[in-house]
Design a protein around this motif. Sequence first.
Motif, PDB file in Angstrom:
ATOM      1  N   ASN A 220       0.862  -1.163   0.000  1.00  0.00           N
ATOM      2  CA  ASN A 220       0.000   0.000   0.000  1.00  0.00           C
ATOM      3  C   ASN A 220       0.904   1.220   0.000  1.00  0.00           C
ATOM      4  O   ASN A 220       2.131   1.095   0.042  1.00  0.00           O
TER       5      ASN A 220
ATOM      6  N   ALA B  69      -4.099   7.197   2.064  1.00  0.00           N
ATOM      7  CA  ALA B  69      -3.665   5.798   2.044  1.00  0.00           C
ATOM      8  C   ALA B  69      -4.417   5.037   0.961  1.00  0.00           C
ATOM      9  O   ALA B  69      -5.630   5.193   0.817  1.00  0.00           O
TER      10      ALA B  69
ATOM     11  N   ILE C  55      -2.878  10.162   9.289  1.00  0.00           N
ATOM     12  CA  ILE C  55      -2.719   9.772   7.879  1.00  0.00           C
ATOM     13  C   ILE C  55      -3.342  10.814   6.959  1.00  0.00           C
ATOM     14  O   ILE C  55      -4.519  11.141   7.091  1.00  0.00           O
TER      15      ILE C  55
ATOM     16  N   THR D 242       2.887   0.054   4.653  1.00  0.00           N
ATOM     17  CA  THR D 242       2.711  -0.397   6.036  1.00  0.00           C
ATOM     18  C   THR D 242       2.538  -1.908   6.167  1.00  0.00           C
ATOM     19  O   THR D 242       2.270  -2.398   7.261  1.00  0.00           O
TER      20      THR D 242
ATOM     21  N   VAL E   6      -3.867  -0.459   7.804  1.00  0.00           N
ATOM     22  CA  VAL E   6      -4.074   0.948   8.113  1.00  0.00           C
ATOM     23  C   VAL E   6      -5.093   1.017   9.255  1.00  0.00           C
ATOM     24  O   VAL E   6      -6.190   0.474   9.143  1.00  0.00           O
TER      25      VAL E   6
ATOM     26  N   GLY F  17      -0.754   0.293  11.957  1.00  0.00           N
ATOM     27  CA  GLY F  17      -1.222  -0.378  10.743  1.00  0.00           C
ATOM     28  C   GLY F  17      -0.973  -1.871  10.804  1.00  0.00           C
ATOM     29  O   GLY F  17      -1.819  -2.680  10.419  1.00  0.00           O
TER      30      GLY F  17
ATOM     31  N   VAL G  61       2.303   5.189  12.772  1.00  0.00           N
ATOM     32  CA  VAL G  61       1.353   4.794  11.733  1.00  0.00           C
ATOM     33  C   VAL G  61       1.641   3.368  11.273  1.00  0.00           C
ATOM     34  O   VAL G  61       0.732   2.558  11.101  1.00  0.00           O
TER      35      VAL G  61
ATOM     36  N   VAL H 232       1.007   4.875   2.075  1.00  0.00           N
ATOM     37  CA  VAL H 232       0.416   5.682   3.139  1.00  0.00           C
ATOM     38  C   VAL H 232       1.261   6.941   3.307  1.00  0.00           C
ATOM     39  O   VAL H 232       2.489   6.859   3.400  1.00  0.00           O
TER      40      VAL H 232
END
Length: 196
Positions: free
Chosen positions: A115, A151, A148, A180, A141, A131, A127, A117
């Motif tokens: 992903n 994301a 954030i 993450t 997440v 996550g 974070v 973010v």
Amino acid sequence: MKTYLALISAAAIGLAACGKTDKPAETAPAAEASAPAAASEAAPAAGSDASAAAPAAEGASGAASADAGNCATTVEANDAMQFNTKDIKVSKACKEFTVTLKHTGTQPKAGMGHNLVIAKAEDIEGVVADGSSAGPDADYVKAGDARIVAATKLIGGGEEAKVTFDPAKLANGSFKFVCTFPGHAALMNGTVTLAD
């Protein structure tokens, strides 16, 4: 015998002379052919430089329309836990900015998902930890995480995801982007820069 040798010598000299005559004739047209080709290649390059300069000049007077074309970027991620860039530049002139994440690998998201973010640099560690605790069903997440900025969802090989956000959210502080997925953040990270 002398006549025979004289004929062979004359033939050899004649062939050598023909060979010398043919070679310049072959190289001369090739050189001439190269010159027009080089000239025709140079002409479009000059034309494209001139045409590229014109839009640049227009962009200076119509900055909003020129910058509007730069309100998106694509970031690629692969099976070797790498993003193809370490810096995302976001124009202040954009009202919205879209990041497209493309997974160029072949591994499924359960094994090598990615992903993207975006958060303040000082918040990234938290974070990532939160996550990881959120798990794969939450795309790694934490739900409702105010730290954030943006994301994407978690994707596997051959997939892509997009996220759009307001660049004004990048006005105060230093920002980073990161994957993450557990264990990926150390290699898969970069900066997000708000530019003029």
